[in-house]
Scaffold this motif. Structure first.
Motif, PDB file in Angstrom:
ATOM      1  N   CYS A  20     -16.100  -7.693  13.905  1.00 14.36           N
ATOM      2  CA  CYS A  20     -15.590  -6.376  14.282  1.00 14.36           C
ATOM      3  C   CYS A  20     -14.485  -6.500  15.333  1.00 14.36           C
ATOM      4  O   CYS A  20     -13.433  -5.820  15.245  1.00 14.36           O
ATOM      5  CB  CYS A  20     -16.725  -5.509  14.819  1.00 14.36           C
ATOM      6  N   MET A  21     -14.693  -7.360  16.336  1.00 12.13           N
ATOM      7  CA  MET A  21     -13.684  -7.515  17.390  1.00 12.13           C
ATOM      8  C   MET A  21     -12.396  -8.119  16.836  1.00 12.13           C
ATOM      9  O   MET A  21     -11.294  -7.684  17.184  1.00 12.13           O
ATOM     10  CB  MET A  21     -14.249  -8.409  18.507  1.00 12.13           C
ATOM     11  N   TRP A  22     -12.513  -9.116  15.967  1.00 13.01           N
ATOM     12  CA  TRP A  22     -11.323  -9.774  15.389  1.00 13.01           C
ATOM     13  C   TRP A  22     -10.485  -8.769  14.595  1.00 13.01           C
ATOM     14  O   TRP A  22      -9.265  -8.715  14.734  1.00 13.01           O
ATOM     15  CB  TRP A  22     -11.770 -10.932  14.506  1.00 13.01           C
ATOM     16  N   ASN A  23     -11.162  -7.967  13.776  1.00 13.77           N
ATOM     17  CA  ASN A  23     -10.427  -6.991  12.963  1.00 13.77           C
ATOM     18  C   ASN A  23      -9.849  -5.860  13.804  1.00 13.77           C
ATOM     19  O   ASN A  23      -8.827  -5.266  13.457  1.00 13.77           O
ATOM     20  CB  ASN A  23     -11.353  -6.418  11.887  1.00 13.77           C
ATOM     21  N   PHE A  24     -10.493  -5.560  14.948  1.00 17.26           N
ATOM     22  CA  PHE A  24      -9.946  -4.536  15.839  1.00 17.26           C
ATOM     23  C   PHE A  24      -8.705  -5.053  16.560  1.00 17.26           C
ATOM     24  O   PHE A  24      -7.712  -4.338  16.717  1.00 17.26           O
ATOM     25  CB  PHE A  24     -11.017  -4.122  16.856  1.00 17.26           C
ATOM     26  N   ILE A  25      -8.766  -6.336  16.999  1.00 20.19           N
ATOM     27  CA  ILE A  25      -7.629  -6.925  17.719  1.00 20.19           C
ATOM     28  C   ILE A  25      -6.423  -7.068  16.795  1.00 20.19           C
ATOM     29  O   ILE A  25      -5.285  -6.763  17.180  1.00 20.19           O
ATOM     30  CB  ILE A  25      -8.017  -8.290  18.323  1.00 20.19           C
ATOM     31  N   PHE A  26      -6.681  -7.553  15.555  1.00 21.62           N
ATOM     32  CA  PHE A  26      -5.577  -7.771  14.609  1.00 21.62           C
ATOM     33  C   PHE A  26      -5.583  -6.684  13.532  1.00 21.62           C
ATOM     34  O   PHE A  26      -5.520  -6.958  12.344  1.00 21.62           O
ATOM     35  CB  PHE A  26      -5.706  -9.160  13.971  1.00 21.62           C
ATOM     36  N   LEU A  27      -5.635  -5.462  13.984  1.00 23.60           N
ATOM     37  CA  LEU A  27      -5.753  -4.340  13.071  1.00 23.60           C
ATOM     38  C   LEU A  27      -4.567  -4.238  12.128  1.00 23.60           C
ATOM     39  O   LEU A  27      -4.717  -3.896  10.941  1.00 23.60           O
ATOM     40  CB  LEU A  27      -5.910  -3.038  13.874  1.00 23.60           C
TER      41      LEU A  27
END
Length: 761
Positions: A20-27
């Protein structure tokens, strides 16, 4: 076990959080989202492969095929993601390689093979259930949806045969996996690995769902890396691996058990499937219905809704009936039927659950509570006993009430030490009194323990052996526990052999009466005899009366045996008289059961009439235990006196004698027990014997001493005015033919003495 599961739970949460954090950072960066998603897939796939490998090496050979196929599938899945990661890193572009695509397809083939393997393995031991209808309805729903949204569009949109085949392969394999999953969904309850299979089924459920959504989004061109579908794939592969980890941990921890979610599931399954299909039908028509089709859909939903409500109500009723069928209505504990099923389940899981201990508990003197305070107090005592047992045991220990005052406890993964600790704890708890309606009472338990597989291979044997151990605890003084062991087994087998033999001993002419003379201690002449029963068992040889008489009383055979003894003794005595031997009184032992039987007086009278024996020549020996029912006993004794039959109180001084009662009993003789004669050389015992003799003389009773083995014993008895005795010093009990020779020699001696006296005269 929870400590061992802490790492996988934390790892699972970290993976999800990282995704979830990875996809939020590299949205807004599709390539980074794809790279992160594949990287997490590699981590998850590696961990899953390690867990499955551990399950493979930790399982028995018959289970290894399943874990091998699952591990091979995860390895192909992992390899496909490695190649995809390399493609992403090398080309800096999105997309899949044909190699990755083929390996993913191969991994699914391994997964399907693994599920089929497990289905075949479980179905061999599964009971036949009516789940085919549910599976058919569900698979029709799934196939219809998959064909409409996935397979049909793939056939229409593709212009290449190879592309068409590969596009259709995934939905077809997913449907195949879904079919086998549905079948396993019903069969898994019969597996001893249901806890680990639960996670594997959940993982494949995620996978099939993710694949179906992926194919649909791919055809519509709306799939993007980092989609929630990637998270479902990641969870799927981790759940499959977690199933392997649970299987490995379960082999080391028998108390671990995942709650069974597969019970009571049959009712709603096909109806929910039908409703889902209806929703998709409505969606496919874009609400373009006429009034007829709308009316039909509305009626279908009403019928399905009503059916679901009915099935739900029936399910609750069945649950109530099932509860009543498996629980005791008074205490709320599980009953005998549930005990048998639970014990068989534990035995079936023996390789995993180890030894099983069975503790059979019986309340001491519970009948006294019922007889004196009433059954309503007894029922309340049983309820409080159930509560006290619960407090005495750790939570979730299986406790059963079998009926009456019998309770039973099952201990999984038990040792003798563990069973002993539990039994001691129960005994300690029961030292405290019960308070019921102002009544204070202490009721102690007797506990018998048997252990699987040491003491038996099935529930019947284990229960029978625990019952035998429990009775040994009662015979040892109650308020104690005993383990079933080899010696007890030998005693039980011997007892059963004696029981069988007693039922046919008379018919098979195995019983014999031996006779021991009663001697006048001063003249050494025979003045009577005692008939003693002997039994020659065909297998066990000579069995002592002290062993088989109590068993005969227990199984109700003492009545016919006692009747046979009386008839044979009277007949033999009459025969000796007819042969010209002196008229002697024969003593016959009578048990309490026989003495208090309703037909006893009639049986004695009929026997005397049939044999023609003078009633004065018959003496019946009874024990002091008749004083427990003194009113009835006195009536019987008076009837015997009126008939002319003599009576003797055997083993005097060892039982329930009361001087007040004794002086009013219509008896003729008291017999001093052998235990007093054995110690007559001691001063205190001399006084005791003298007291008994004086008591008999004062009550105007005959006195007979039993068990005389030495001359000094005879001299002491004569000194204290006891003139009749019997024992090995004179003769042991002998066969009728030997006794007849004894009578002949006695008769010759008497005749010679008379002749000598005449000559002297």
């Amino acid at each position: 076990m929870l400590k061992n599961l802490r790492f996988p739970v934390i790892f699972l949460l970290l993976i999800v959080s990282s995704f979830c954090m990875w996809n939020f950072i590299f949205l807004d960066n599709a390539w980074m989202k794809a790279t992160g998603s594949v990287g997490l897939q590699l981590i998850g796939g590696t961990v899953s492969f390690i867990w499955l490998t551990r399950a493979f090496w930790g399982s028995k050979s018959k289970y290894r095929g399943f874990w091998l196929l699952l591990g091979s599938g995860v390895l192909c899945y992992l390899t496909a993601n490695v190649i995809w990661m390399y493609f992403l890193a090398a080309n800096k572009v999105m997309g899949f390689t044909n190699t990755s695509y083929s390996l993913w397809l191969l991994s699914y083939t391994f997964f399907l093979a693994a599920l089929i393997y497990k289905t075949k393995e479980i179905s061999q031991a599964a009971a036949k259930k009516n789940y085919v209808f549910n599976i058919v309805v569900f698979m029709i729903t799934a196939t219809a949806i998959s064909t409409h949204y996935l397979i049909k569009p793939a056939l229409i949109l593709s212009d290449s045969l190879l592309v068409t085949i590969t596009s259709v392969a995934y939905p077809v394999i997913s449907l195949s996996i879904l079919f086998v999953l549905t079948l396993l969904y019903y069969l898994v309850q019969y597996s001893d690995k249901k806890d680990s299979l639960l996670f594997i089924l959940l993982g494949f459920g995620f996978q099939v769902g993710a694949d179906s959504i992926f194919v649909y989004l791919s055809m519509t061109g709306s799939y993007q890396a980092g989609n929630f579908i990637d998270l479902l794939w990641l969870l799927a592969i981790l759940m499959i691996g977690l199933g392997g980890l649970l299987d490995k941990e379960r082999n080391g921890d028998k108390n671990w058990k995942v709650k069974n979610l597969f019970e009571n599931r049959e009712t709603l399954f096909p109806y929910i499937s039908t409703m889902i299909l209806l929703v998709f039908v409505i969606y496919s028509y874009d609400w373009n219905f006429n009034t007829l089709s709308l009316g039909l859909l509305f009626i279908l939903f009403i019928i399905l809704g009503r059916q679901i409500l009915i099935m739900n109500k029936n399910s609750k009723l069945m649950a109530e009936y099932r509860y009543l069928a498996y629980h005791d209505p008074l205490t709320g504990l599980c009953n005998r039927a549930r005990f048998k099923e639970d014990l068989e389940d534990l035995i079936a899981l023996a390789p995993a659950s180890g030894r099983v201990a069975l503790l059979l508990i019986d309340l001491d003197r519970f009948k006294v509570v019922n007889d004196t305070l009433g059954h309503h107090i007894g029922d309340q005592l049983l309820v409080k006993t159930a509560e006290r047992l619960k407090y005495s045991l750790v939570q979730d220990t299986k406790i059963y009430r079998l009926g009456g005052d019998e309770f039973l406890i099952l201990l999984a993964d038990a040792t003798e030490e563990k069973a002993s600790i539990v039994a001691k704890n129960i005994l300690d708890r029961f030292q405290k009194p019960f308070f019921i309606e102002k009544n204070e009472m202490i009721v102690t338990p007797s506990i018998g323990i048997s252990i699987y597989p040491d003491n038996g291979a099935n529930s019947e044997e284990l229960f029978r052996y625990a019952d035998a151990a429990m009775y040994l605890a009662k015979e040892s003084g109650k308020n104690s526990f005993r383990f079933y062991n080899t010696e007890l087994n030998k005693a039980l087998v011997r007892k059963m052999e004696i029981e069988r033999g007693l039922r046919n001993g008379i018919k098979r002419d195995q019983f014999t009466l031996y006779y021991q003379p009663k001697i006048h201690l001063q003249t050494r002449q025979i003045i009577g005899m005692e008939a003693l029963l002997r039994w020659e068992h065909p297998k066990l040889g000579r069995v002592s009366p002290a062993e088989f008489i109590p068993i005969a009383e227990e199984i109700g055979q003492i009545i016919p045996i006692g009747q046979w003894v009386l008839q044979r003794a009277c007949k033999q005595n009459r025969a000796w008289q007819e042969q010209g031997f002196p008229s002697l009184c024969v003593s016959v032992n009578v048990s309490v059961q026989q003495f208090q039987h309703s037909d006893f007086i009639k049986m004695v009278s009929d026997t005397l009439n049939e044999t023609g024996l003078d009633p004065q020549l018959l003496e019946l020996e009874i024990t002091e235990s008749i004083m427990q029912n003194i009113g009835k006993s006195k009536a019987i004794l008076y009837s015997l006196r009126e008939m002319g039959v003599k009576t003797s109180l055997d083993d005097f001084g060892t039982g329930y004698s009361s001087l007040n009662v004794l002086q009013n009993l219509p008896i003729d003789t008291i017999k001093i027990d052998k235990s007093f004669i054995d110690e007559i050389g001691k001063n205190n015992q001399k006084s005791m014997v003298k007291t008994i003799i004086d008591l008999g003389i004062n009550l105007n009773l005959n006195i007979v001493a039993e068990g005389i083995e030495h001359e000094y014993q005879m001299d002491e008895l004569i000194k204290n005015h006891c003139y009749i005795g019997q024992g090995y010093y004179f003769s042991m009990a002998v066969h009728p033919k030997e006794f007849e020779q004894y009578l002949q020699s006695e008769d010759s001696l008497n005749k010679r003495s008379k002749s000598e006296l005449a000559t002297l005269g």
